[in-house]
Design an enzyme around this catalytic site. Structure first.
Site, short mmCIF file in Angstrom:
data_model
loop_
_atom_site.label_atom_id
_atom_site.label_comp_id
_atom_site.label_asym_id
_atom_site.label_seq_id
_atom_site.Cartn_x
_atom_site.Cartn_y
_atom_site.Cartn_z
N ASP A 150 -5.39 -7.62 4.16
CA ASP A 150 -6.66 -7.01 3.59
C ASP A 150 -7.43 -8.43 3.11
O ASP A 150 -8.60 -8.51 3.52
CB ASP A 150 -6.48 -6.08 2.56
CG ASP A 150 -7.81 -5.64 1.98
OD1 ASP A 150 -8.62 -5.13 2.72
OD2 ASP A 150 -7.90 -5.55 0.70
N ASP A 195 -10.86 -10.41 5.07
CA ASP A 195 -12.54 -10.54 4.29
C ASP A 195 -12.88 -12.13 4.35
O ASP A 195 -14.06 -12.52 4.49
CB ASP A 195 -12.56 -10.15 2.95
CG ASP A 195 -12.96 -8.69 2.70
OD1 ASP A 195 -12.76 -7.98 3.77
OD2 ASP A 195 -13.77 -8.28 1.70
N LYS A 245 4.70 -14.60 0.45
CA LYS A 245 4.61 -15.10 -0.80
C LYS A 245 5.93 -15.24 -1.17
O LYS A 245 6.38 -14.70 -2.31
CB LYS A 245 3.78 -14.34 -1.75
CG LYS A 245 3.47 -15.02 -3.11
CD LYS A 245 2.82 -16.31 -3.21
CE LYS A 245 2.83 -16.87 -4.55
NZ LYS A 245 2.20 -18.08 -4.70
N TYR A 305 0.75 -1.23 0.09
CA TYR A 305 0.08 -0.07 0.06
C TYR A 305 0.82 1.31 0.01
O TYR A 305 0.23 2.49 0.08
CB TYR A 305 -0.85 0.09 1.20
CG TYR A 305 -2.16 -0.80 1.05
CD1 TYR A 305 -2.32 -2.19 0.69
CD2 TYR A 305 -3.45 -0.33 1.42
CE1 TYR A 305 -3.33 -2.91 0.33
CE2 TYR A 305 -4.63 -1.13 1.35
CZ TYR A 305 -4.51 -2.16 0.89
OH TYR A 305 -5.65 -3.18 0.59
N ASP A 325 -1.34 -18.00 -0.64
CA ASP A 325 -2.40 -18.98 -1.28
C ASP A 325 -2.83 -20.16 -0.47
O ASP A 325 -3.94 -20.46 -0.23
CB ASP A 325 -1.99 -19.46 -2.70
CG ASP A 325 -0.54 -19.76 -2.71
OD1 ASP A 325 0.09 -19.79 -1.82
OD2 ASP A 325 -0.32 -20.16 -3.83
C1 IPM Z 1 -10.26 -2.28 4.41
C2 IPM Z 1 -10.33 -1.62 3.00
C3 IPM Z 1 -9.46 -0.85 2.71
C4 IPM Z 1 -8.00 -1.45 2.53
C5 IPM Z 1 -9.62 0.01 1.33
C6 IPM Z 1 -10.96 0.67 1.27
C7 IPM Z 1 -8.33 0.87 0.90
O1 IPM Z 1 -10.58 -2.92 1.89
O2 IPM Z 1 -10.00 -1.44 5.34
O3 IPM Z 1 -10.06 -3.32 4.48
O4 IPM Z 1 -7.78 -2.06 1.76
O5 IPM Z 1 -7.20 -1.17 3.57
MN MN Z 2 -10.56 -4.70 2.98
#
Ligand code: IPM
Ligand code: MN
Ligand code: NAD
Length: 353
Positions: A244, A248, A187, A137, A220
């Site tokens: 990130d 999720d 990775k 990032y 992975d």
């Molecule tokens: C998160 C979000 C952010 C990130 C985006 C919106 C930039 O996906 O906080 O998980 O990737 O950090």
């Molecule tokens: Mn995110």
């Protein structure tokens, strides 16, 4: 009575709805526990951008530096490219205040069904420690020959020894407070510089924590194992992008983004830390009062722990657990039909129990 200065940035989409409700929960718990949260609310975000061509005022970061913590909803509007909105508000805050840890717990609570077969409540309880200010990032790169046939985009990752070591150390310290089990994600089979540095630093730091059982996985394989055997994870440390993505997945296997809390932590006490859920502005459901406020509410609990109000934080967590277990007043993402407001009201009702 302890008082805290909180900068509230509801932001975009459902951010506005869930922050409003989470603040009501925070206020109730503060009254019960005899402390006060003094909010200053900022209308920064995409609506601000439409009027001012920027996401926050020039001195926005300066303003935020005077607060004890920042409580943010979400940022992102389908009418503006995401890299503009996020690089205009959320990401500069994480960087400016050196919030180098993004802490994302995921636990499967009673009453919540995992989409994974045969996994019961209590069988997933992990925390991802995501590096939050550099890595993939880093805002380093550029275009060459932009908009021509030969256009080139360069996006560089930045991995410093300092940045890598401090987040890994944080994860080891957290492991010592939990089950002394830490998995590092890289990775390094394909990324022969940055990830190799990460692996090397992980190995070095591990020598200071002989009691922690360590493991290294490729990203992975880690994605696969979060689905295949999530119970085996306790603390997981990963770079910015990998963290990130993994969080999720961690959210989905424990009931979805509507329950996933998150904190961007700075260890410099002069810098405010920022608390925002893992989910985004969810434009597909905004304005309908159906978003699940629990991620934002649990994020509020995380903020209270950070401020030192542990009793209050725990009573929020317990109240959320009771609501989930009984299944009364849960929102549509969890199979219920309560509104955002009704769900938060139910949590408030359970605060005393
Ligand atoms: C998160 C979000 C952010 C990130 C985006 C919106 C930039 O996906 O906080 O998980 O990737 O950090
Ligand atoms: Mn995110
Ligand atoms: P999202 O998290 O906003 O939504 C993904 C899916 O999950 C949607 O179907 C949404 O309805 C659902 N969902 C999310 N939170 C929910 C909640 N509390 N209750 C019920 N359902 C919920 O991700 P996206 O759609 O990929 O992104 C939308 C926008 O948000 C984009 O602009 C993106 O860049 C931004 N974003 C911001 C943040 C942040 O501010 N921290 C995080 C992620 C995405």
């Amino acid at each position: 009575m302890n008082e805290y200065k909180i900068a509230v940035i509801p932001g975009d989409g459902i951010g506005k709805e869930v922050v409003r409700e989470a603040c009501r929960v925070l206020d109730s718990v503060a009254t019960i526990n005899n402390f006060k949260l003094n909010y200053d609310s900022f209308d920064w975000g995409s609506d601000f951008y439409f009027k001012n061509k920027k996401m926050m005022p020039e001195d926005g970061l300066e303003i935020l530096s005077n607060f004890d913590a920042i409580f943010l909803g979400a940022v992102g509007d389908p009418k503006i490219q995401d890299h503009i909105t996020l690089n205009g508000l959320l990401l500069p805050i994480r960087r400016r205040f050196d919030q180098f840890v993004c802490l994302r717990p995921s636990a499967l609570f009673e009453g919540v069904e995992s989409p994974l077969k045969g996994i019961n409540a209590g069988e997933i309880d992990l925390v991802v420690v995501r590096e939050n200010t550099e890595g993939e990032y880093a805002n380093v790169g550029g275009f060459q020959y932009e908009n021509f046939d030969d256009e080139i985009a360069i996006q560089s990752s930045v991995f410093t020894r300092k940045g890598t070591e401090r987040v890994i150390r944080y994860a080891f310290d957290l492991s010592m407070d939990r089950n002394k089990k830490l998995t590092s994600i890289t990775k390094s089979n394909a990324q022969g510089y940055s990830m190799v540095l990460w692996d090397k630093v992980f190995k070095e730091v591990s020598k200071d924590y002989p009691d922690v059982k360590t493991n290294s996985l490729l990203i992975d394989a880690a994605c696969m194992d979060f689905i295949r055997k999530p119970s085996e994870f306790d603390v997981v440390v990963a770079s910015n992008l990998f963290g990130d993505i993994l969080t999720d997945i961690a959210a989905m296997i424990t009931g979805g983004l509507g329950l996933a809390s998150s904190g961007n932590i700075s260890e410099n006490k002069d810098n405010p830390s920022m608390f925002e859920p893992t989910h985004g502005s969810a434009p597909d459901i905004e304005g309908q009062d159906i978003a699940n406020p629990m991620a934002q509410i649990l994020t509020g609990a995380m903020m209270l722990s950070y401020l030192g109000e542990n009793n209050a934080a725990n009573s929020i967590r317990e109240a959320v657990k009771i609501v989930l277990k009984t299944g009364n007043s849960i929102t549509a993402d969890l199979g219920g039909n309560a509104t955002t407001t009704e769900c938060a009201e139910e949590v408030i009702l359970k605060l005393d129990e």
